[in-house]
Design a protein around this motif. Structure first.
Motif, PDB file in Angstrom:
ATOM      1  N   GLU A  92       0.538   5.818  -5.631  1.00 34.69           N
ATOM      2  CA  GLU A  92       0.639   6.414  -4.295  1.00 34.69           C
ATOM      3  C   GLU A  92       0.672   5.316  -3.249  1.00 34.69           C
ATOM      4  N   ASN A 103       9.144  12.912  -2.843  1.00 29.29           N
ATOM      5  CA  ASN A 103       8.041  13.688  -3.426  1.00 29.29           C
ATOM      6  C   ASN A 103       8.415  14.301  -4.765  1.00 29.29           C
ATOM      7  N   SER A 137      -0.049   0.007  -1.682  1.00 28.13           N
ATOM      8  CA  SER A 137       0.004   1.053  -2.699  1.00 28.13           C
ATOM      9  C   SER A 137      -1.218   0.979  -3.598  1.00 28.13           C
TER      10      SER A 137
END
Length: 157
Positions: A92, A103, A137
């Motif tokens: 993520e 997504n 991330s």
């Protein structure tokens, strides 16, 4: 006192002196030897710890996250460069209001069941003129023992 008695006393005194010197030197050598044995034991302990750590590192995954431009498209690459597999891998972007990731691709790919050594995941990134040049991330996974791990990466163009 006769010459023989005086000579015997002198020889006895010399023998006591030599014995004392020998005893002092032997104690000093024994003390040094004990210190060397202690140091050798400590070095052996450190070597055993190092071997054990090296052995566990052989079964650990090691990750790298990069953002690369190929032609006109950008991709995030997640690579396992370690010698162990990772299970249930999740990825993520942190604090990213305008995520360049799709997504649907994230939902389809993650959690990634098993990432073996030398494998990598490619994620298409939709960057535009106002996109940030740096992304933070988070990668999370489980090791072979089921322990949860996570690592933060900074990725830039």
């Amino acid at each position: 006192m006769s010459k023989f008695e005086v000579l015997s006393i002198i020889i006895s005194i010399l023998a006591v002196g030599i014995s004392t010197i020998s005893l002092v030197r032997t104690r000093k050598l024994a003390k040094e030897q004990l210190e060397l044995e202690r140091i050798t034991a400590e070095l052996s302990r450190l070597q055993i710890e190092s071997i054990a750590e090296e052995k566990t590192n052989k079964t650990k995954p090691k990750f790298n996250v990069s953002l690369t431009k190929m032609g006109k498209s950008y991709n995030f690459y997640i690579s396992n460069t370690g010698q162990g597999s990772a299970y249930n891998v999740n990825f993520e972007l942190i604090d990213c209001e305008d995520s360049p990731l799709f997504n649907s691709e994230l939902i389809d790919m993650f959690p990634y069941q098993e990432m073996r050594p030398g494998s990598r995941i490619k994620l298409l990134a939709s960057l535009h003129f106002n996109s940030p040049s740096k992304y933070q991330s988070k990668l999370s996974w489980e090791d072979e023992n089921g322990n949860k791990n996570e690592e933060i990466f900074w990725t830039s163009l």
